[in-house]
Design a protein around this motif. Sequence first.
Motif, PDB file in Angstrom:
ATOM      1  N   VAL A 107       0.851  -1.193   0.000  1.00 15.83           N
ATOM      2  CA  VAL A 107       0.000   0.000   0.000  1.00 15.83           C
ATOM      3  C   VAL A 107       0.881   1.235   0.000  1.00 15.83           C
ATOM      4  O   VAL A 107       1.804   1.345   0.810  1.00 15.83           O
ATOM      5  N   LYS A 108       0.605   2.144  -0.899  1.00 10.56           N
ATOM      6  CA  LYS A 108       1.362   3.385  -0.970  1.00 10.56           C
ATOM      7  C   LYS A 108       0.626   4.461  -0.186  1.00 10.56           C
ATOM      8  O   LYS A 108      -0.512   4.810  -0.496  1.00 10.56           O
ATOM      9  N   LEU A 109       1.266   4.981   0.840  1.00 10.60           N
ATOM     10  CA  LEU A 109       0.657   6.006   1.683  1.00 10.60           C
ATOM     11  C   LEU A 109       1.055   7.386   1.187  1.00 10.60           C
ATOM     12  O   LEU A 109       2.221   7.640   0.902  1.00 10.60           O
ATOM     13  N   GLU A 110       0.073   8.251   1.073  1.00 10.36           N
ATOM     14  CA  GLU A 110       0.319   9.616   0.630  1.00 10.36           C
ATOM     15  C   GLU A 110       0.131  10.585   1.797  1.00 10.36           C
ATOM     16  O   GLU A 110      -0.682  10.349   2.685  1.00 10.36           O
TER      17      GLU A 110
END
Length: 222
Positions: free
Chosen positions: A30-33
């Motif tokens: 999961v890519k967290l922004e």
Amino acid sequence: MASADTERREEEEAPAAEDEDTGAQVAPIVKLEEVAVTTGEENEDAILDLKSKLYRFDKDGNQWKERGAGTVKFLKHRETGKVRLVMRQSKTLKICANHLVLPSMSVQEHVGNDKSCVWHATDFADGELKDELFCIRFPSIENCKTFMETFQEVAESQKKKEENKDASAAAGLLEKLSVEDEKKAEKAEDKSEDKAEDTPVKSEEKGKPEGEAEKSDAEKKE
């Protein structure tokens, strides 16, 4: 048996093999922004910031109920100049109180406790306007006095601001009326001048030749 024990001992004493670096890179699942968190206080400056405990009066139960312990602030908006009272709980940052400080407001010392004071306000902490009676308690008498003095100063400043606003509005209205009166007077003068220019010559003189008209004027003078 002795040889077997010796082999086991050697295996236990042997240094563990270092993990080999395969060079493989594992992408995150999961890519967290980054998310910008706003509190609604970005365009405001804190006039006062004190630790305290807030209570509200429950009319149904006829008793004081705790709203939370945290920090109470007076926040002044940089553009409008309006000041509001905001208090958040220290751990959850949940809003306990959120209302404007109006010229009609006043704060009083709580009877029997010189570290506490009370005031009425139309509060918006729960997402809707409610008439509340608040009581706030401070760790020291000095902090309570500072809070009360700041509260009164803010209310007075808002009152003066409204008075100046009303005076400016009245002055602007008078100026507008005077300008309109001047324009009406100018129009009336223009109309009178136009009327004078358009006044017709008497019918007797209008039908006569120029010589006869001059003669009649001379006779009138004699």
